[in-house]
Design a protein around this motif. Structure first.
Motif, short mmCIF file in Angstrom:
data_model
loop_
_atom_site.label_atom_id
_atom_site.label_comp_id
_atom_site.label_asym_id
_atom_site.label_seq_id
_atom_site.Cartn_x
_atom_site.Cartn_y
_atom_site.Cartn_z
N GLN A 19 0.84 -1.20 0.00
CA GLN A 19 0.00 0.00 0.00
C GLN A 19 0.87 1.25 0.00
O GLN A 19 0.56 2.22 -0.69
CB GLN A 19 -0.94 0.01 1.21
CG GLN A 19 -2.14 -0.89 1.05
CD GLN A 19 -3.13 -0.74 2.20
OE1 GLN A 19 -2.77 -0.31 3.29
NE2 GLN A 19 -4.37 -1.11 1.93
N ALA A 20 1.95 1.23 0.76
CA ALA A 20 2.85 2.39 0.82
C ALA A 20 3.45 2.70 -0.55
O ALA A 20 3.55 3.87 -0.94
CB ALA A 20 3.94 2.16 1.85
N GLN A 21 3.84 1.67 -1.28
CA GLN A 21 4.44 1.88 -2.59
C GLN A 21 3.42 2.46 -3.57
O GLN A 21 3.73 3.40 -4.31
CB GLN A 21 5.00 0.57 -3.13
CG GLN A 21 6.23 0.10 -2.40
CD GLN A 21 6.63 -1.30 -2.79
OE1 GLN A 21 5.79 -2.21 -2.90
NE2 GLN A 21 7.92 -1.50 -2.99
N LEU A 22 2.22 1.90 -3.58
CA LEU A 22 1.20 2.42 -4.50
C LEU A 22 0.80 3.84 -4.11
O LEU A 22 0.65 4.70 -4.98
CB LEU A 22 -0.03 1.51 -4.54
CG LEU A 22 -1.17 1.99 -5.45
CD1 LEU A 22 -0.69 2.21 -6.89
CD2 LEU A 22 -2.33 1.02 -5.41
N ALA A 23 0.63 4.08 -2.83
CA ALA A 23 0.26 5.42 -2.38
C ALA A 23 1.31 6.44 -2.82
O ALA A 23 0.97 7.53 -3.30
CB ALA A 23 0.09 5.44 -0.86
N GLU A 24 2.57 6.09 -2.69
CA GLU A 24 3.64 7.00 -3.10
C GLU A 24 3.59 7.25 -4.60
O GLU A 24 3.68 8.39 -5.06
CB GLU A 24 5.00 6.44 -2.70
CG GLU A 24 6.14 7.37 -3.05
CD GLU A 24 7.49 6.85 -2.60
OE1 GLU A 24 8.49 7.30 -3.19
OE2 GLU A 24 7.56 6.04 -1.67
N LYS A 25 3.44 6.18 -5.38
CA LYS A 25 3.38 6.32 -6.83
C LYS A 25 2.18 7.15 -7.28
O LYS A 25 2.26 7.87 -8.27
CB LYS A 25 3.34 4.94 -7.50
CG LYS A 25 4.65 4.18 -7.46
CD LYS A 25 4.55 2.83 -8.12
CE LYS A 25 4.51 2.87 -9.61
NZ LYS A 25 5.73 3.26 -10.31
N ALA A 26 1.06 7.04 -6.56
CA ALA A 26 -0.16 7.76 -6.93
C ALA A 26 -0.24 9.12 -6.24
O ALA A 26 -1.21 9.86 -6.46
CB ALA A 26 -1.39 6.92 -6.58
N ASP A 27 0.72 9.43 -5.40
CA ASP A 27 0.77 10.70 -4.67
C ASP A 27 -0.48 10.91 -3.80
O ASP A 27 -1.10 11.97 -3.82
CB ASP A 27 0.95 11.87 -5.65
CG ASP A 27 1.33 13.16 -4.95
OD1 ASP A 27 1.97 13.10 -3.88
OD2 ASP A 27 0.95 14.24 -5.46
N ILE A 28 -0.82 9.86 -3.05
CA ILE A 28 -1.90 9.94 -2.07
C ILE A 28 -1.38 9.35 -0.76
O ILE A 28 -0.33 8.71 -0.74
CB ILE A 28 -3.19 9.21 -2.52
CG1 ILE A 28 -2.95 7.71 -2.70
CG2 ILE A 28 -3.74 9.84 -3.79
CD1 ILE A 28 -4.22 6.92 -2.99
#
Length: 105
Positions: A25-34
């Motif tokens: 989740q942390a990686q996706l959140a970072e990539k999506a800027d959320i």
């Protein structure tokens, strides 16, 4: 199809796509800027993202927005996605109309 149905479909598909890409989740959140808590809420079906956030999530997953809403309804994914997005935008329009009516006269 209710709003809860759409949120749950998005929650399920988002989690599947994230795991297929091997993202936390942390990686996706970072990539999506959320934020991670917001992503977690989306994946639990308790929060609904703005269209811009949907686009960011799809881009981060290297997927089409339609992939976030695909289902096994027997209908084409494009038809199902169009119906879902139409329902989402109509719901948002109704909410905005109500806000304008109540607060702006």
């Amino acid at each position: 199809m209710t709003g809860a149905d759409i949120r749950n479909m998005l929650a399920k598909r988002l989690k599947i796509l994230r795991r297929e890409k091997g993202f936390s989740q942390a990686q996706l959140a970072e990539k999506a800027d959320i934020s991670v808590p917001f992503l977690s809420s989306i994946e639990r079906g308790t929060k609904w993202p703005y269209p811009e956030t949907l686009a960011k999530l799809a881009d981060a997953l290297d997927a089409d927005i339609g992939a976030l809403f695909s289902s096994n309804t027997g209908r084409g994914d494009t038809d199902c996605t169009a119906d879902i997005l139409r329902a989402v935008f109509e719901s948002q329009q109704k909410a905005m109309d109500e806000v304008c009516r109540r607060f702006l006269g």
